[in-house]
Scaffold this motif. Structure first.
Motif, mmCIF file in Angstrom:
data_model
loop_
_atom_site.group_PDB
_atom_site.id
_atom_site.type_symbol
_atom_site.label_atom_id
_atom_site.label_comp_id
_atom_site.label_asym_id
_atom_site.label_seq_id
_atom_site.Cartn_x
_atom_site.Cartn_y
_atom_site.Cartn_z
ATOM 1 N N GLU A 216 0.832 -1.202 0.000
ATOM 2 C CA GLU A 216 0.000 0.000 0.000
ATOM 3 C C GLU A 216 0.870 1.256 0.000
ATOM 4 O O GLU A 216 1.949 1.306 0.571
ATOM 5 N N ASP A 217 0.317 2.291 -0.665
ATOM 6 C CA ASP A 217 0.977 3.595 -0.641
ATOM 7 C C ASP A 217 0.672 4.266 0.693
ATOM 8 O O ASP A 217 -0.223 3.868 1.421
ATOM 9 N N GLY A 218 1.390 5.314 0.984
ATOM 10 C CA GLY A 218 1.174 6.039 2.230
ATOM 11 C C GLY A 218 2.471 6.257 2.975
ATOM 12 O O GLY A 218 3.539 5.769 2.570
ATOM 13 N N ALA A 219 2.348 7.016 4.023
ATOM 14 C CA ALA A 219 3.550 7.349 4.799
ATOM 15 C C ALA A 219 4.129 6.102 5.440
ATOM 16 O O ALA A 219 3.415 5.269 5.992
ATOM 17 N N LYS A 220 5.455 5.968 5.346
ATOM 18 C CA LYS A 220 6.152 4.846 5.950
ATOM 19 C C LYS A 220 7.302 5.356 6.814
ATOM 20 O O LYS A 220 7.803 6.468 6.604
ATOM 21 N N LEU A 221 7.680 4.531 7.756
ATOM 22 C CA LEU A 221 8.793 4.888 8.636
ATOM 23 C C LEU A 221 10.081 4.916 7.823
ATOM 24 O O LEU A 221 10.444 3.927 7.185
ATOM 25 N N THR A 222 10.739 6.057 7.792
ATOM 26 C CA THR A 222 11.973 6.197 7.000
ATOM 27 C C THR A 222 13.217 6.351 7.863
ATOM 28 O O THR A 222 14.329 6.230 7.369
ATOM 29 N N HIS A 223 13.037 6.673 9.145
ATOM 30 C CA HIS A 223 14.165 6.858 10.047
ATOM 31 C C HIS A 223 13.881 6.162 11.375
ATOM 32 O O HIS A 223 12.723 6.025 11.781
ATOM 33 N N ILE A 224 14.937 5.752 12.019
ATOM 34 C CA ILE A 224 14.825 5.131 13.338
ATOM 35 C C ILE A 224 15.432 6.070 14.378
ATOM 36 O O ILE A 224 16.535 6.589 14.197
ATOM 37 N N THR A 225 14.697 6.306 15.438
ATOM 38 C CA THR A 225 15.185 7.162 16.520
ATOM 39 C C THR A 225 15.930 6.298 17.536
ATOM 40 O O THR A 225 15.383 5.331 18.063
ATOM 41 N N ILE A 226 17.172 6.651 17.792
ATOM 42 C CA ILE A 226 17.992 5.893 18.732
ATOM 43 C C ILE A 226 18.285 6.773 19.946
ATOM 44 O O ILE A 226 19.003 7.770 19.834
ATOM 45 N N PRO A 227 17.734 6.466 21.117
ATOM 46 C CA PRO A 227 18.028 7.257 22.323
ATOM 47 C C PRO A 227 19.528 7.244 22.613
ATOM 48 O O PRO A 227 20.165 6.192 22.594
ATOM 49 N N ALA A 228 20.099 8.401 22.846
ATOM 50 C CA ALA A 228 21.540 8.498 23.076
ATOM 51 C C ALA A 228 21.880 8.338 24.548
ATOM 52 O O ALA A 228 21.081 8.656 25.426
ATOM 53 N N ALA A 229 23.097 7.867 24.793
ATOM 54 C CA ALA A 229 23.563 7.679 26.166
ATOM 55 C C ALA A 229 24.220 8.943 26.706
ATOM 56 O O ALA A 229 24.764 8.939 27.802
ATOM 57 N N TYR A 230 24.160 10.025 25.942
ATOM 58 C CA TYR A 230 24.929 11.211 26.291
ATOM 59 C C TYR A 230 24.034 12.390 26.654
ATOM 60 O O TYR A 230 22.867 12.431 26.300
ATOM 61 N N SER A 231 24.636 13.360 27.322
ATOM 62 C CA SER A 231 23.960 14.610 27.650
ATOM 63 C C SER A 231 24.735 15.756 27.027
ATOM 64 O O SER A 231 25.963 15.694 26.894
ATOM 65 N N SER A 232 24.027 16.806 26.646
ATOM 66 C CA SER A 232 24.661 17.971 26.048
ATOM 67 C C SER A 232 25.292 18.835 27.135
ATOM 68 O O SER A 232 24.636 19.206 28.102
ATOM 69 N N GLY A 233 26.570 19.140 26.986
ATOM 70 C CA GLY A 233 27.227 19.958 27.990
ATOM 71 C C GLY A 233 28.729 20.014 27.798
ATOM 72 O O GLY A 233 29.259 19.552 26.788
ATOM 73 N N VAL A 234 29.413 20.584 28.769
ATOM 74 C CA VAL A 234 30.865 20.766 28.737
ATOM 75 C C VAL A 234 31.455 20.203 30.023
ATOM 76 O O VAL A 234 30.932 20.439 31.112
ATOM 77 N N THR A 235 32.531 19.450 29.892
ATOM 78 C CA THR A 235 33.229 18.908 31.055
ATOM 79 C C THR A 235 34.549 19.642 31.242
ATOM 80 O O THR A 235 35.338 19.724 30.301
ATOM 81 N N LEU A 236 34.769 20.181 32.423
ATOM 82 C CA LEU A 236 36.017 20.873 32.750
ATOM 83 C C LEU A 236 36.802 20.054 33.763
ATOM 84 O O LEU A 236 36.215 19.386 34.616
ATOM 85 N N PHE A 237 38.115 20.131 33.674
ATOM 86 C CA PHE A 237 38.983 19.383 34.583
ATOM 87 C C PHE A 237 40.006 20.310 35.229
ATOM 88 O O PHE A 237 40.417 21.299 34.636
ATOM 89 N N ALA A 238 40.428 19.972 36.445
ATOM 90 C CA ALA A 238 41.458 20.743 37.149
ATOM 91 C C ALA A 238 42.139 19.833 38.163
ATOM 92 O O ALA A 238 41.647 18.740 38.468
#
Length: 230
Positions: free
Chosen positions: A189-211
């Motif tokens: 059948e015609d119609g909208a189909k799933l074209t991409h897969i969403t993969i939950p990431a193990a990461y968080s957006s941010g910056v890590t500083l060290f000292a």
């Protein structure tokens, strides 16, 4: 929080700061030490900038880099891609372990969006090097030279979202999406189909500083407030 907002939106600043010259960075940088090991590679350079020498193998072992499972069935392979490498928590723990406790790290979240001039904020931390009596060194993962164009290319608050922690749920979700895509491909059948897969990431957006742990700068880093929400 008000102090941070005021500081980040104050007068114009020279938005460039460096610990190594460009030539020194070219000579001292560590090349990628293995598959998915960009985080462990960064830790090697961080510790080197802080005066702590470790082997690439020791850093990678301490960070416990996760690898892609290339020979796994598709759902498990996709899940492994979402976890490959290292999270900020692994980098902080790895740097502390590899340095035998001499180095500490602090992660600053950038999602949800934060009220911060990112280049100026990073540059200010790096400039604090010259204000310390013992010239302790501070760096952000592998960022030894801060320039506006570098940050705009590499660090944007939208780069990834905070992860879901339930690994079992992630595995089931990825597998479900793969099955749905296969079913839809078999349908005529015609119609909208799933074209991409969403993969939950193990990461968080941010910056890590060290000292260095035993330094005024290290204690300031640990006690610094989170960046204020936009």
């Amino acid at each position: 929080m008000e102090a941070v907002c005021e500081q980040d939106h104050g007068g114009e600043e020279e938005e460039e700061a460096m610990l190594w010259s460009i030539q020194e960075a070219l000579e001292r940088q560590t090349l990628q030490i293995g598959a998915s090991a960009c985080g462990a590679t960064a830790v090697v350079d961080v510790l080197k900038a802080l005066g702590v020498e470790v082997t690439p193998e020791e850093a990678d072992r301490s960070v416990q880099t996760r690898l892609r499972r290339n020979e796994s069935p598709l759902p498990d392979y996709l899940l492994s891609r979402s976890e490959a490498g290292a999270t900020h928590a692994q980098l902080i723990q790895g740097a502390e372990e590899a340095s035998k406790g001499k180095v500490i790290g602090r992660f600053f979240h950038l999602h949800p969006h934060r009220l911060v001039r990112l280049v100026s904020w990073l540059a200010r931390w790096i400039r604090k090097v010259s204000e310390t009596e013992l010239h302790q060194r501070l760096c952000s993962e592998s960022v030894l030279l801060i320039r506006r164009e570098d940050v705009l290319q590499r660090l944007t608050p939208e780069c990834c979202l905070s992860s879901l922690s339930d690994v079992r749920w992630k595995a089931l979700d990825v597998e479900g999406q793969v099955k749905q895509m296969c079913r839809e491909e078999e349908q005529e059948e015609d119609g909208a189909k799933l074209t991409h897969i969403t993969i939950p990431a193990a990461y968080s957006s941010g910056v890590t500083l060290f000292a260095l742990r035993q330094s005024a700068l290290g204690q300031e880093l640990l006690s610094a407030p989170e960046l204020p929400l936009l």
